[in-house]
Design a protein around this motif. Structure first.
Motif, PDB file in Angstrom:
ATOM      1  N   MET A   1      -3.660   3.839  10.581  1.00 17.03           N
ATOM      2  CA  MET A   1      -4.708   2.935  10.100  1.00 17.03           C
ATOM      3  C   MET A   1      -5.763   3.741   9.361  1.00 17.03           C
ATOM      4  O   MET A   1      -5.737   4.974   9.336  1.00 17.03           O
ATOM      5  CB  MET A   1      -5.339   2.176  11.276  1.00 17.03           C
ATOM      6  N   ARG A   2      -6.704   3.046   8.732  1.00 20.72           N
ATOM      7  CA  ARG A   2      -7.828   3.715   8.077  1.00 20.72           C
ATOM      8  C   ARG A   2      -9.043   3.658   9.004  1.00 20.72           C
ATOM      9  O   ARG A   2      -9.313   2.621   9.612  1.00 20.72           O
ATOM     10  CB  ARG A   2      -8.132   3.050   6.730  1.00 20.72           C
ATOM     11  N   VAL A   3      -9.755   4.774   9.071  1.00 19.31           N
ATOM     12  CA  VAL A   3     -10.890   4.884   9.992  1.00 19.31           C
ATOM     13  C   VAL A   3     -12.115   5.344   9.207  1.00 19.31           C
ATOM     14  O   VAL A   3     -12.056   6.318   8.454  1.00 19.31           O
ATOM     15  CB  VAL A   3     -10.592   5.888  11.127  1.00 19.31           C
ATOM     16  N   VAL A   4     -13.225   4.625   9.388  1.00 23.33           N
ATOM     17  CA  VAL A   4     -14.500   4.992   8.774  1.00 23.33           C
ATOM     18  C   VAL A   4     -15.483   5.288   9.903  1.00 23.33           C
ATOM     19  O   VAL A   4     -16.000   4.372  10.550  1.00 23.33           O
ATOM     20  CB  VAL A   4     -15.044   3.863   7.873  1.00 23.33           C
ATOM     21  N   PRO A   5     -15.742   6.570  10.187  1.00 22.74           N
ATOM     22  CA  PRO A   5     -16.634   6.911  11.288  1.00 22.74           C
ATOM     23  C   PRO A   5     -18.096   6.968  10.860  1.00 22.74           C
ATOM     24  O   PRO A   5     -18.407   7.078   9.671  1.00 22.74           O
ATOM     25  CB  PRO A   5     -16.150   8.308  11.678  1.00 22.74           C
ATOM     26  N   CYS A   6     -18.984   6.896  11.833  1.00 21.27           N
ATOM     27  CA  CYS A   6     -20.393   7.228  11.620  1.00 21.27           C
ATOM     28  C   CYS A   6     -20.596   8.701  11.995  1.00 21.27           C
ATOM     29  O   CYS A   6     -19.826   9.257  12.786  1.00 21.27           O
ATOM     30  CB  CYS A   6     -21.290   6.365  12.508  1.00 21.27           C
ATOM     31  N   GLY A   7     -21.635   9.301  11.445  1.00 18.42           N
ATOM     32  CA  GLY A   7     -21.968  10.672  11.799  1.00 18.42           C
ATOM     33  C   GLY A   7     -22.971  10.721  12.941  1.00 18.42           C
ATOM     34  O   GLY A   7     -23.470   9.696  13.400  1.00 18.42           O
ATOM     35  N   THR A   8     -23.274  11.920  13.382  1.00 17.02           N
ATOM     36  CA  THR A   8     -24.183  12.091  14.512  1.00 17.02           C
ATOM     37  C   THR A   8     -25.532  12.671  14.109  1.00 17.02           C
ATOM     38  O   THR A   8     -26.404  12.860  14.958  1.00 17.02           O
ATOM     39  CB  THR A   8     -23.549  13.018  15.566  1.00 17.02           C
ATOM     40  N   SER A   9     -25.715  12.930  12.821  1.00 14.23           N
ATOM     41  CA  SER A   9     -26.969  13.525  12.368  1.00 14.23           C
ATOM     42  C   SER A   9     -28.112  12.523  12.441  1.00 14.23           C
ATOM     43  O   SER A   9     -28.025  11.418  11.907  1.00 14.23           O
ATOM     44  CB  SER A   9     -26.817  14.024  10.924  1.00 14.23           C
ATOM     45  N   LEU A  10     -29.201  12.903  13.106  1.00 15.94           N
ATOM     46  CA  LEU A  10     -30.369  12.036  13.187  1.00 15.94           C
ATOM     47  C   LEU A  10     -30.980  11.838  11.811  1.00 15.94           C
ATOM     48  O   LEU A  10     -31.418  10.726  11.466  1.00 15.94           O
ATOM     49  CB  LEU A  10     -31.403  12.637  14.147  1.00 15.94           C
ATOM     50  N   ALA A  11     -30.996  12.874  10.987  1.00 16.95           N
ATOM     51  CA  ALA A  11     -31.549  12.763   9.637  1.00 16.95           C
ATOM     52  C   ALA A  11     -30.759  11.764   8.807  1.00 16.95           C
ATOM     53  O   ALA A  11     -31.331  10.951   8.074  1.00 16.95           O
ATOM     54  CB  ALA A  11     -31.549  14.137   8.963  1.00 16.95           C
ATOM     55  N   ALA A  12     -29.432  11.807   8.918  1.00 16.24           N
ATOM     56  CA  ALA A  12     -28.594  10.870   8.166  1.00 16.24           C
ATOM     57  C   ALA A  12     -28.837   9.440   8.633  1.00 16.24           C
ATOM     58  O   ALA A  12     -28.881   8.505   7.823  1.00 16.24           O
ATOM     59  CB  ALA A  12     -27.124  11.244   8.334  1.00 16.24           C
ATOM     60  N   PHE A  13     -29.015   9.275   9.930  1.00 13.64           N
ATOM     61  CA  PHE A  13     -29.295   7.942  10.465  1.00 13.64           C
ATOM     62  C   PHE A  13     -30.624   7.415   9.926  1.00 13.64           C
ATOM     63  O   PHE A  13     -30.736   6.249   9.529  1.00 13.64           O
ATOM     64  CB  PHE A  13     -29.329   7.996  11.996  1.00 13.64           C
ATOM     65  N   GLU A  14     -31.629   8.261   9.886  1.00 15.33           N
ATOM     66  CA  GLU A  14     -32.950   7.834   9.422  1.00 15.33           C
ATOM     67  C   GLU A  14     -32.948   7.503   7.931  1.00 15.33           C
ATOM     68  O   GLU A  14     -33.705   6.647   7.476  1.00 15.33           O
ATOM     69  CB  GLU A  14     -33.977   8.924   9.732  1.00 15.33           C
ATOM     70  N   GLN A  15     -32.084   8.154   7.166  1.00 13.86           N
ATOM     71  CA  GLN A  15     -32.024   7.909   5.722  1.00 13.86           C
ATOM     72  C   GLN A  15     -31.178   6.684   5.367  1.00 13.86           C
ATOM     73  O   GLN A  15     -31.282   6.158   4.265  1.00 13.86           O
ATOM     74  CB  GLN A  15     -31.428   9.138   5.014  1.00 13.86           C
ATOM     75  N   SER A  16     -30.345   6.248   6.284  1.00 13.17           N
ATOM     76  CA  SER A  16     -29.400   5.179   5.976  1.00 13.17           C
ATOM     77  C   SER A  16     -30.082   3.815   6.003  1.00 13.17           C
ATOM     78  O   SER A  16     -31.044   3.588   6.739  1.00 13.17           O
ATOM     79  CB  SER A  16     -28.234   5.196   6.961  1.00 13.17           C
ATOM     80  N   ASP A  17     -29.552   2.912   5.204  1.00 18.59           N
ATOM     81  CA  ASP A  17     -30.060   1.543   5.108  1.00 18.59           C
ATOM     82  C   ASP A  17     -28.955   0.592   5.565  1.00 18.59           C
ATOM     83  O   ASP A  17     -27.988   0.364   4.830  1.00 18.59           O
ATOM     84  CB  ASP A  17     -30.465   1.235   3.668  1.00 18.59           C
ATOM     85  N   PRO A  18     -29.048   0.015   6.778  1.00 19.03           N
ATOM     86  CA  PRO A  18     -27.997  -0.855   7.290  1.00 19.03           C
ATOM     87  C   PRO A  18     -27.708  -2.060   6.392  1.00 19.03           C
ATOM     88  O   PRO A  18     -26.608  -2.617   6.443  1.00 19.03           O
ATOM     89  CB  PRO A  18     -28.547  -1.306   8.655  1.00 19.03           C
ATOM     90  N   ALA A  19     -28.668  -2.438   5.557  1.00 16.19           N
ATOM     91  CA  ALA A  19     -28.442  -3.588   4.671  1.00 16.19           C
ATOM     92  C   ALA A  19     -27.296  -3.323   3.696  1.00 16.19           C
ATOM     93  O   ALA A  19     -26.655  -4.254   3.204  1.00 16.19           O
ATOM     94  CB  ALA A  19     -29.717  -3.910   3.905  1.00 16.19           C
ATOM     95  N   LEU A  20     -27.021  -2.029   3.416  1.00 17.09           N
ATOM     96  CA  LEU A  20     -25.940  -1.683   2.500  1.00 17.09           C
ATOM     97  C   LEU A  20     -24.569  -1.844   3.141  1.00 17.09           C
ATOM     98  O   LEU A  20     -23.544  -1.713   2.460  1.00 17.09           O
ATOM     99  CB  LEU A  20     -26.112  -0.239   2.010  1.00 17.09           C
ATOM    100  N   LEU A  21     -24.545  -2.132   4.440  1.00 12.95           N
ATOM    101  CA  LEU A  21     -23.270  -2.317   5.131  1.00 12.95           C
ATOM    102  C   LEU A  21     -22.465  -3.463   4.526  1.00 12.95           C
ATOM    103  O   LEU A  21     -21.233  -3.415   4.508  1.00 12.95           O
ATOM    104  CB  LEU A  21     -23.520  -2.580   6.621  1.00 12.95           C
ATOM    105  N   ARG A  22     -23.151  -4.468   4.008  1.00 14.81           N
ATOM    106  CA  ARG A  22     -22.446  -5.597   3.395  1.00 14.81           C
ATOM    107  C   ARG A  22     -21.533  -5.117   2.274  1.00 14.81           C
ATOM    108  O   ARG A  22     -20.365  -5.503   2.182  1.00 14.81           O
ATOM    109  CB  ARG A  22     -23.459  -6.599   2.841  1.00 14.81           C
TER     110      ARG A  22
END
Length: 255
Positions: A80-101
């Motif tokens: 299957m295809r897998v899209v993981p999240c990372g564990t970096s706090l900086a990456a989490f803070e920079q990310s915009d969940p609205a782009l998940l769409r």
């Protein structure tokens, strides 16, 4: 047409990520499956899938203006295809969940089944979004009254956003379900999808960085997950253009 499932629970510790990967591998025998870790705050899927050294993750796709393609964060694993999240706090803070769409819309173009490994709680709009995007929700619970109560809240949330319940998957079960399963069949849309026994194999698989169905395919727990996947019975998703549906999804105010 793709069908999207949010794999969700009312609390942490129910084995939601183990369940997501197990269902994904089982469904991949018949469908093109993509599994996405949309729990951007508490990434776990990458460890379960042996992707802890993945150079690009979902977080990179959720940074506005980043020159990253969805394919860069998509890995072929275990059929299957897998899209993981990372564990970096900086990456989490920079990310915009609205782009998940947009990310989900792009992934939907190449899949029959999308499994969204969702946050354990639904306390924010970004956490609720996977449930809004999904056609149906698979509720992972343990067979205890408190866990069932939390799981029923997940179903209530899903229904308030127009998302159906595929059923409840009991995990880490000791002994017979008894009246708990009867109550689940009575109150949960879709009834009981499966009953997965508590298993040392599941813990060993997690420690090995492998999905249960790859690490211990002949275990009793693996067989239970395959039975549950067979009961999900994927079907065409909601009517309308798939990409437009995901990209236009919003979190409405609950009634």
């Amino acid at each position: 047409m793709v069908e999207a499932f949010a794999v969700a629970s009312g609390k942490g510790g129910t084995g939601k990520t183990t369940s997501t990967l197990a269902l994904g591998m089982a469904l991949a025998d018949e469908y093109d499956v993509t599994v996405v870790d949309v729990d951007t705050g508490m990434a776990n899927l990458l460890f379960h899938a042996g992707l802890d050294d993945a150079p690009t993750t979902l977080h990179d796709l959720l940074v506005a203006g980043a020159d990253v393609d969805v394919a860069d964060a998509t890995y072929d694993r275990y059929g299957m295809r897998v899209v993981p999240c990372g564990t970096s706090l900086a990456a989490f803070e920079q990310s915009d969940p609205a782009l998940l769409r947009d990310v989900v819309a792009d992934l939907a173009a190449d899949a029959d089944v999308l499994l969204l490994d969702s946050p354990a709680t639904l306390a924010s709009k970004s956490a609720v979004l996977p449930v809004v995007l999904a056609d149906r929700v698979v509720v992972v619970s343990q067979p205890t009254i408190p866990s069932l109560s939390d799981a029923l809240k997940v179903q209530e949330y899903a229904e308030s956003y127009g998302t159906e319940t595929a059923g409840v998957l009991f995990n880490k079960v000791h002994g017979d379900l008894g009246t708990v399963a009867e109550q689940a069949d009575r109150y949960f849309g879709g009834g009981t999808l499966g009953v997965v026994p508590d298993s040392d194999a599941a813990r060993q698989a997690r420690d090995a960085g492998e999905p249960l169905l790859a690490h211990a395919p002949d275990s009793e727990a693996a067989a239970a997950f395959r039975d549950a996947a067979a009961r999900i019975d994927p079907r065409p998703g909601r009517a309308g253009d798939v990409a437009d549906r995901f990209r236009s999804a919003v979190v409405p105010e609950r009634p």
